[in-house]
Write a protein that holds these residues in place. Structure first.
Motif, PDB file in Angstrom:
ATOM      1  N   PRO A  42      88.197  32.936  86.011  1.00  0.00           N
ATOM      2  CA  PRO A  42      87.881  31.823  85.112  1.00  0.00           C
ATOM      3  C   PRO A  42      86.450  31.928  84.589  1.00  0.00           C
ATOM      4  N   ARG A  43      86.183  31.193  83.521  1.00  0.00           N
ATOM      5  CA  ARG A  43      84.798  31.011  83.097  1.00  0.00           C
ATOM      6  C   ARG A  43      84.344  29.664  83.636  1.00  0.00           C
ATOM      7  N   TRP A  44      83.492  29.692  84.648  1.00  0.00           N
ATOM      8  CA  TRP A  44      83.023  28.474  85.284  1.00  0.00           C
ATOM      9  C   TRP A  44      82.083  27.732  84.344  1.00  0.00           C
ATOM     10  N   CYS A  66      80.398  32.533  83.550  1.00  0.00           N
ATOM     11  CA  CYS A  66      80.109  31.108  83.547  1.00  0.00           C
ATOM     12  C   CYS A  66      79.719  30.660  82.149  1.00  0.00           C
ATOM     13  N   PHE A  67      79.568  29.365  82.012  1.00  0.00           N
ATOM     14  CA  PHE A  67      79.048  28.762  80.795  1.00  0.00           C
ATOM     15  C   PHE A  67      77.975  27.773  81.225  1.00  0.00           C
ATOM     16  N   ASP A  68      76.703  28.094  80.896  1.00  0.00           N
ATOM     17  CA  ASP A  68      75.567  27.269  81.299  1.00  0.00           C
ATOM     18  C   ASP A  68      75.296  26.253  80.195  1.00  0.00           C
ATOM     19  N   LEU A  69      75.667  24.994  80.439  1.00  0.00           N
ATOM     20  CA  LEU A  69      75.585  23.975  79.385  1.00  0.00           C
ATOM     21  C   LEU A  69      74.147  23.686  78.967  1.00  0.00           C
ATOM     22  N   ARG A  70      73.230  23.722  79.904  1.00  0.00           N
ATOM     23  CA  ARG A  70      71.837  23.428  79.548  1.00  0.00           C
ATOM     24  C   ARG A  70      71.270  24.489  78.621  1.00  0.00           C
ATOM     25  N   LEU A  71      71.432  25.762  78.983  1.00  0.00           N
ATOM     26  CA  LEU A  71      70.913  26.837  78.143  1.00  0.00           C
ATOM     27  C   LEU A  71      71.610  26.867  76.789  1.00  0.00           C
ATOM     28  N   CYS A  72      72.914  26.661  76.790  1.00  0.00           N
ATOM     29  CA  CYS A  72      73.662  26.722  75.532  1.00  0.00           C
ATOM     30  C   CYS A  72      73.306  25.558  74.617  1.00  0.00           C
TER      31      CYS A  72
END
Length: 550
Positions: A42-44, A66-72
């Motif tokens: 999965p992509r966490w 993963c998907f880093d919401l803060r950085l994105c």
């Protein structure tokens, strides 16, 4: 993934199926993460990799994506405007913009699971509505992959031999002094400086006191920087420059530094570990920074302390002339790509008859990238303009946009910040009826300065994107080589510096790792620039200590 009372809430989203929600007790989280990651790749999605993934690593769990919401979100705010407002996130961003946010910000910020999911959906919509969603999505994936790697390198650490480090320091500084005192060599140099300036009580570590002492000795300098002192003919210059160099080593990478940043390695490792705190995207162009430890500034004097564990070795690789090659690819300048193909780019310019010597070629190219208009760089610039009009037009166009207050984008879509309000105020002032010649000169100077920033932003930022893609691909290849056995069993990245990496690997896998490093560099070029004929040649060394790398 988000914390809540009773454990951590995992929400599994699968296209065409209803969300599957479960609350996993914290004690069982690592095992559940390992199970899910192995079963379905999965992509966490989480708020912040540094906080969340660091805890997983300490519990023995590693993830693939993963998907880093803060950085994105930070990237999206400048690229397409902020996603729809959210008080929780906007409060964080305001504190970040003021540059006073603590490094552990998200440890004190509670985000409900619903908000994590909502923010992910907001970001997907923002990307879909952007001008080039494919490129922007690639940038967000690469930034998130970099965040994973930064957390892993901090957790795993760089192999470090404290005994060798102490020997290296003792050779150049003398024996370790008591706390608060100078090493013998530094103290002797300080006495030489005091004597040359006839200032027996001078503390050479005080910039203001040193500048006053220099002025009292008749030395007219504005700063105590190396380049300015080197223009001075006075007996104090040699000992003062040597003092400044060794004082920097003592403070940045000396004994006290090692006490703080070097800790015992894993059981059976054989070496201690230096644990730097990388900050992905810490520089506005997308380059990394560090919060402490100075991993991005390991001087040559101490690289001998980076020593592989017994039965292991280091694969050290760096790419030659990354930014000019990236510029050739961005501009689709085939002439410049041919000059760089398979060889030293600067020598290629000489071989093509563009510039007369390699030294001049380097000066000219760096001048084009950084906007030098005077001296040798300014004199040589017209030759590059004639030889590579497509490449030079990219940086010249970026500079012109910056000079009028515009923003520019990297290849994948990272957007430069607008000029600060003070800059805009100066530009507005020059058009007022009472504006003076000084006002206009200041406005032109600041406009040129901002143009130099945007000129370099597009190239340095795209080079950072290439490096992120290189890292992400290499990380995946290393996992394939050694499995997900963690740093104690598998080849793993332990160091990154803009265009250089170090992999710590079992000796038996060293050649496979070296091949993976090269293949990843080529793959990063294809991912970003397709089949455009630009290459990214690497210098690769397999060594026991970093000091032996070419």
């Amino acid at each position: 993934m988000a914390e809540e009372t009773g454990g951590v809430r995992l929400t599994v989203l699968d296209d065409g199926a209803a969300p599957a929600v479960s609350v996993v007790p914290v004690a069982e989280l690592a095992a559940r993460v390992r199970e899910l990651d192995a079963a379905s790749r999965p992509r966490w999605v989480w708020a912040d990799t540094a906080t969340t993934y660091g805890r997983l690593l300490r519990a023995g769990a590693r993830v693939e994506r993963c998907f880093d919401l803060r950085l994105c979100r930070k990237i999206l705010r400048r690229a397409v405007g902020a996603p729809p407002p959210s008080d929780l996130w906007d409060d964080v961003e305001e504190r970040e913009d003021r540059h006073d946010a603590p490094p552990t910000l998200f440890e004190s910020l509670t985000l409900p699971a619903e908000e994590v999911l909502a923010e992910r959906l907001r970001q997907r919509e923002a990307v879909a509505a952007s001008r080039e969603p494919g490129r922007l999505a690639a940038l967000l994936a690469a930034e998130s992959a970099g965040a994973l790697l930064a957390a892993e390198m901090r957790h795993d650490g760089l192999p470090w031999d404290r005994t060798v480090h102490d020997q290296l320091l003792t050779e150049v500084l003398g024996a370790r002094p008591p706390l608060g005192a100078r090493p013998p060599v530094l103290e002797a140099l300080a006495e030489d400086v005091r004597g040359a300036l006839d200032a027996p009580r001078l503390n050479p570590d005080s910039g203001q006191a040193l500048l006053r002492a220099l002025h009292s000795a008749g030395i007219s300098v504005q700063t105590t920087r190396k380049w300015e002192l080197e223009q001075v003919d006075h007996p104090v210059v040699a000992p003062l420059l040597e003092y400044k160099k060794l004082a920097r080593l003592h403070s940045a990478n000396g004994w006290a530094w090692a006490d703080e940043w070097v800790r015992p390695g894993p059981a059976g490792a054989g070496r201690e570990r230096f644990h730097p705190d990388y900050v992905p995207g810490g520089v506005v162009t997308g380059r990394w920074a560090t919060r402490g430890g100075g991993a991005l500034q390991l001087p040559k004097q101490v690289r001998g302390a980076v020593v592989a564990d017994p039965g292991w070795t280091l694969v050290v690789a760096d790419v030659a002339q990354l930014e000019p090659r990236v510029l050739a690819a961005m501009a689709r300048d085939e002439a410049m790509a041919r000059a760089a193909h398979g060889q030293d780019l600067y020598q290629g310019l000489v071989d093509q008859g563009v510039i007369d010597t390699r030294a001049h070629a380097k000066v000219a190219m760096l001048g084009a990238l950084y906007g030098a208009t005077s001296g040798a760089a300014g004199d040589l610039a017209p030759r590059l303009l004639r030889a590579f009009p497509r490449a030079t037009s990219v940086v010249e166009g970026a500079a012109m946009r910056g000079e009028v207050g515009g923003t520019v984008r990297t290849w994948l879509g990272r957007t430069s910040p607008p000029p600060p309000p003070a800059w805009t105020a100066v530009q507005d002032k020059q058009h007022e009826r009472d504006a003076t010649d000084d006002d206009r000169r200041r406005a032109r100077r600041l406009a040129r300065d901002w143009g130099r920033f945007t000129r370099n932003f597009v190239v340095q930022g795209t080079a950072a994107e290439w490096a992120l893609c290189w890292l992400a691909d290499l990380r995946a290849r290393l996992r394939a080589l050694g499995g997900d056995g963690g740093a104690g069993h598998s080849p793993h990245l332990v160091f990154f510096l803009h265009d250089e990496v170090i992999v710590h690997t079992p000796v038996a896998l060293a050649e496979d790792v070296a091949a993976a490093v090269r293949e990843s560099a080529a793959g990063a070029g294809r991912l970003l620039f397709g089949e455009f004929p630009v290459d990214f040649p690497l210098d690769v060394s397999v060594v026991d200590t970093y000091a032996d790398a070419e």
